[in-house]
Write a protein that holds these residues in place. Structure first.
Motif, PDB file in Angstrom:
ATOM      1  N   GLU A   1      82.812 -19.607  12.662  1.00 20.52           N
ATOM      2  CA  GLU A   1      82.452 -18.867  13.660  1.00 20.52           C
ATOM      3  C   GLU A   1      80.929 -18.799  13.974  1.00 20.52           C
ATOM      4  OE1 GLU A   1      86.086 -15.602  13.441  1.00 20.52           O
ATOM      5  OE2 GLU A   1      83.961 -14.969  12.497  1.00 20.52           O
ATOM      6  N   LEU A   2      80.144 -18.786  12.962  1.00 18.21           N
ATOM      7  CA  LEU A   2      78.661 -18.479  13.270  1.00 18.21           C
ATOM      8  C   LEU A   2      78.071 -19.691  13.495  1.00 18.21           C
ATOM      9  CD1 LEU A   2      78.001 -15.953   9.921  1.00 18.21           C
ATOM     10  CD2 LEU A   2      78.015 -15.539  12.419  1.00 18.21           C
ATOM     11  N   VAL A   3      78.503 -20.921  13.265  1.00 20.31           N
ATOM     12  CA  VAL A   3      77.952 -22.118  13.431  1.00 20.31           C
ATOM     13  C   VAL A   3      78.219 -22.513  15.023  1.00 20.31           C
ATOM     14  CG1 VAL A   3      78.372 -24.646  13.465  1.00 20.31           C
ATOM     15  CG2 VAL A   3      77.982 -23.207  11.246  1.00 20.31           C
ATOM     16  N   GLU A   4      79.528 -22.007  15.529  1.00 16.40           N
ATOM     17  CA  GLU A   4      79.881 -22.233  16.735  1.00 16.40           C
ATOM     18  C   GLU A   4      79.032 -21.378  17.662  1.00 16.40           C
ATOM     19  OE1 GLU A   4      83.564 -20.764  19.467  1.00 16.40           O
ATOM     20  OE2 GLU A   4      84.065 -21.428  17.494  1.00 16.40           O
ATOM     21  N   LYS A   5      78.697 -20.276  17.254  1.00 14.53           N
ATOM     22  CA  LYS A   5      77.760 -19.332  17.990  1.00 14.53           C
ATOM     23  C   LYS A   5      76.434 -19.561  17.913  1.00 14.53           C
ATOM     24  CE  LYS A   5      81.086 -15.598  18.726  1.00 14.53           C
ATOM     25  NZ  LYS A   5      81.219 -16.016  19.979  1.00 14.53           N
ATOM     26  N   GLU A   6      75.993 -20.630  16.888  1.00 15.12           N
ATOM     27  CA  GLU A   6      74.559 -21.134  16.833  1.00 15.12           C
ATOM     28  C   GLU A   6      73.664 -19.955  16.080  1.00 15.12           C
ATOM     29  OE1 GLU A   6      73.205 -22.653  20.717  1.00 15.12           O
ATOM     30  OE2 GLU A   6      74.911 -24.122  20.715  1.00 15.12           O
ATOM     31  N   MET A   7      74.370 -19.579  15.226  1.00 10.30           N
ATOM     32  CA  MET A   7      73.426 -18.601  14.382  1.00 10.30           C
ATOM     33  C   MET A   7      73.205 -19.205  12.852  1.00 10.30           C
ATOM     34  SD  MET A   7      74.945 -14.739  14.921  1.00 10.30           S
ATOM     35  CE  MET A   7      76.503 -14.831  15.852  1.00 10.30           C
ATOM     36  N   LEU A   8      74.099 -20.232  12.728  1.00 10.35           N
ATOM     37  CA  LEU A   8      73.958 -20.842  11.420  1.00 10.35           C
ATOM     38  C   LEU A   8      74.026 -22.488  11.906  1.00 10.35           C
ATOM     39  CD1 LEU A   8      76.523 -19.437   9.003  1.00 10.35           C
ATOM     40  CD2 LEU A   8      74.006 -18.951   9.119  1.00 10.35           C
ATOM     41  N   SER A   9      73.363 -23.136  10.995  1.00  8.44           N
ATOM     42  CA  SER A   9      73.384 -24.749  11.144  1.00  8.44           C
ATOM     43  C   SER A   9      73.990 -25.490   9.702  1.00  8.44           C
ATOM     44  CB  SER A   9      71.730 -25.449  11.279  1.00  8.44           C
ATOM     45  OG  SER A   9      71.102 -25.025   9.993  1.00  8.44           O
ATOM     46  N   GLU A  10      74.516 -26.382   9.653  1.00 11.57           N
ATOM     47  CA  GLU A  10      75.257 -26.902   8.650  1.00 11.57           C
ATOM     48  C   GLU A  10      74.886 -28.486   8.344  1.00 11.57           C
ATOM     49  OE1 GLU A  10      77.781 -29.766   6.697  1.00 11.57           O
ATOM     50  OE2 GLU A  10      78.117 -29.696   8.872  1.00 11.57           O
ATOM     51  N   ASN A  11      74.269 -28.711   7.289  1.00  6.00           N
ATOM     52  CA  ASN A  11      73.864 -30.012   7.085  1.00  6.00           C
ATOM     53  C   ASN A  11      74.184 -30.540   5.643  1.00  6.00           C
ATOM     54  OD1 ASN A  11      72.271 -32.501   7.190  1.00  6.00           O
ATOM     55  ND2 ASN A  11      70.273 -31.576   6.671  1.00  6.00           N
ATOM     56  N   ASP A  12      75.199 -31.436   5.611  1.00  7.20           N
ATOM     57  CA  ASP A  12      75.830 -32.066   4.405  1.00  7.20           C
ATOM     58  C   ASP A  12      76.296 -30.846   3.527  1.00  7.20           C
ATOM     59  OD1 ASP A  12      75.094 -34.846   4.836  1.00  7.20           O
ATOM     60  OD2 ASP A  12      73.340 -34.545   3.952  1.00  7.20           O
ATOM     61  N   GLY A  13      77.101 -29.936   3.993  1.00  4.68           N
ATOM     62  CA  GLY A  13      77.781 -28.975   3.592  1.00  4.68           C
ATOM     63  C   GLY A  13      76.951 -27.790   3.118  1.00  4.68           C
ATOM     64  N   MET A  14      75.657 -27.717   3.428  1.00  2.00           N
ATOM     65  CA  MET A  14      74.900 -26.637   3.076  1.00  2.00           C
ATOM     66  C   MET A  14      74.660 -25.834   4.371  1.00  2.00           C
ATOM     67  SD  MET A  14      74.097 -26.963  -0.055  1.00  2.00           S
ATOM     68  CE  MET A  14      72.812 -26.065  -0.540  1.00  2.00           C
ATOM     69  N   TYR A  15      74.684 -24.705   4.446  1.00  2.40           N
ATOM     70  CA  TYR A  15      74.490 -23.615   5.454  1.00  2.40           C
ATOM     71  C   TYR A  15      73.312 -22.861   5.371  1.00  2.40           C
ATOM     72  CZ  TYR A  15      79.265 -24.644   6.572  1.00  2.40           C
ATOM     73  OH  TYR A  15      80.554 -25.499   6.593  1.00  2.40           O
ATOM     74  N   SER A  16      72.361 -22.807   6.750  1.00  4.27           N
ATOM     75  CA  SER A  16      71.545 -22.004   6.857  1.00  4.27           C
ATOM     76  C   SER A  16      71.043 -21.276   8.107  1.00  4.27           C
ATOM     77  CB  SER A  16      70.079 -23.087   6.449  1.00  4.27           C
ATOM     78  OG  SER A  16      69.897 -23.981   7.490  1.00  4.27           O
ATOM     79  N   LEU A  17      70.437 -20.339   8.206  1.00  6.33           N
ATOM     80  CA  LEU A  17      70.066 -19.750   9.562  1.00  6.33           C
ATOM     81  C   LEU A  17      69.269 -20.396  10.348  1.00  6.33           C
ATOM     82  CD1 LEU A  17      69.252 -15.897   8.243  1.00  6.33           C
ATOM     83  CD2 LEU A  17      71.312 -16.501   8.910  1.00  6.33           C
ATOM     84  N   THR A  18      70.038 -20.440  11.767  1.00  2.87           N
ATOM     85  CA  THR A  18      69.037 -20.903  12.604  1.00  2.87           C
ATOM     86  C   THR A  18      67.870 -19.868  13.118  1.00  2.87           C
ATOM     87  OG1 THR A  18      70.589 -20.239  14.477  1.00  2.87           O
ATOM     88  CG2 THR A  18      71.111 -22.346  13.565  1.00  2.87           C
ATOM     89  N   GLU A  19      67.236 -20.250  14.088  1.00 11.07           N
ATOM     90  CA  GLU A  19      66.097 -19.384  14.409  1.00 11.07           C
ATOM     91  C   GLU A  19      66.743 -17.916  15.287  1.00 11.07           C
ATOM     92  OE1 GLU A  19      62.426 -19.389  17.873  1.00 11.07           O
ATOM     93  OE2 GLU A  19      62.804 -21.093  16.832  1.00 11.07           O
ATOM     94  N   LEU A  20      68.075 -18.453  15.943  1.00  6.54           N
ATOM     95  CA  LEU A  20      68.740 -17.240  16.681  1.00  6.54           C
ATOM     96  C   LEU A  20      69.584 -16.293  15.375  1.00  6.54           C
ATOM     97  CD1 LEU A  20      70.231 -15.708  19.029  1.00  6.54           C
ATOM     98  CD2 LEU A  20      72.037 -17.538  18.649  1.00  6.54           C
ATOM     99  N   GLY A  21      69.959 -17.003  14.457  1.00  6.05           N
ATOM    100  CA  GLY A  21      70.578 -16.266  13.339  1.00  6.05           C
ATOM    101  C   GLY A  21      69.538 -15.329  12.487  1.00  6.05           C
ATOM    102  N   THR A  22      68.411 -16.069  12.316  1.00  8.53           N
ATOM    103  CA  THR A  22      67.257 -15.311  11.777  1.00  8.53           C
ATOM    104  C   THR A  22      66.917 -14.088  12.533  1.00  8.53           C
ATOM    105  OG1 THR A  22      66.552 -17.052  10.523  1.00  8.53           O
ATOM    106  CG2 THR A  22      64.744 -15.533  10.905  1.00  8.53           C
ATOM    107  N   THR A  23      66.596 -14.129  13.737  1.00 14.99           N
ATOM    108  CA  THR A  23      66.601 -13.044  14.807  1.00 14.99           C
ATOM    109  C   THR A  23      67.351 -11.988  14.540  1.00 14.99           C
ATOM    110  OG1 THR A  23      65.288 -14.738  16.265  1.00 14.99           O
ATOM    111  CG2 THR A  23      65.913 -12.608  17.119  1.00 14.99           C
ATOM    112  N   ILE A  24      68.811 -12.457  14.797  1.00 12.69           N
ATOM    113  CA  ILE A  24      69.768 -11.418  14.661  1.00 12.69           C
ATOM    114  C   ILE A  24      69.880 -10.640  13.176  1.00 12.69           C
ATOM    115  CG2 ILE A  24      72.405 -11.252  14.653  1.00 12.69           C
ATOM    116  CD1 ILE A  24      72.371 -13.247  16.785  1.00 12.69           C
ATOM    117  N   GLU A  25      69.776 -11.485  12.225  1.00  5.75           N
ATOM    118  CA  GLU A  25      69.855 -10.941  10.650  1.00  5.75           C
ATOM    119  C   GLU A  25      68.656  -9.755  10.698  1.00  5.75           C
ATOM    120  OE1 GLU A  25      68.933  -9.954   6.868  1.00  5.75           O
ATOM    121  OE2 GLU A  25      67.739 -11.553   7.870  1.00  5.75           O
ATOM    122  N   ARG A  26      67.594 -10.220  11.102  1.00  4.27           N
ATOM    123  CA  ARG A  26      66.521  -8.979  11.023  1.00  4.27           C
ATOM    124  C   ARG A  26      66.454  -7.991  11.917  1.00  4.27           C
ATOM    125  NH1 ARG A  26      61.571 -13.644  11.172  1.00  4.27           N
ATOM    126  NH2 ARG A  26      61.812 -14.288   9.252  1.00  4.27           N
TER     127      ARG A  26
END
Length: 79
Positions: A49-74
């Motif tokens: 869900e969070l990848v679809e909404k562009e709040m997370l990115s996935e790279n080789d099975g590893m997930y991290s916050l995108t810029e949007l995700g970081t903004t929302i988390e803060r």
């Protein structure tokens, strides 16, 4: 932005997941599930869900916050 904030704050596990990645950085799904004490299929669904909404990115099975995700988390963290 308000719609995404509502999407995240409407589910405690979404909030916990964003906060976890915000504090710990990049993680894989199994480690996220273990840290959150939530079964992996539930974490997989939230991650998708969070990848679809562009709040997370996935790279080789590893997930991290995108810029949007970081903004929302803060923004949520400061409430």
């Amino acid at each position: 932005m308000d719609e995404l904030m509502g999407f995240v704050t409407g589910n405690k596990n979404r909030q916990k997941l964003l906060a976890l990645l915000g504090s710990k950085g990049e993680m894989d799904a199994a480690r996220i599930a273990k840290n959150m004490h939530v079964v992996k299929p539930s974490v997989d669904r939230i991650l998708a869900e969070l990848v679809e909404k562009e709040m997370l990115s996935e790279n080789d099975g590893m997930y991290s916050l995108t810029e949007l995700g970081t903004t929302i988390e803060r923004s949520i963290h400061s409430i």
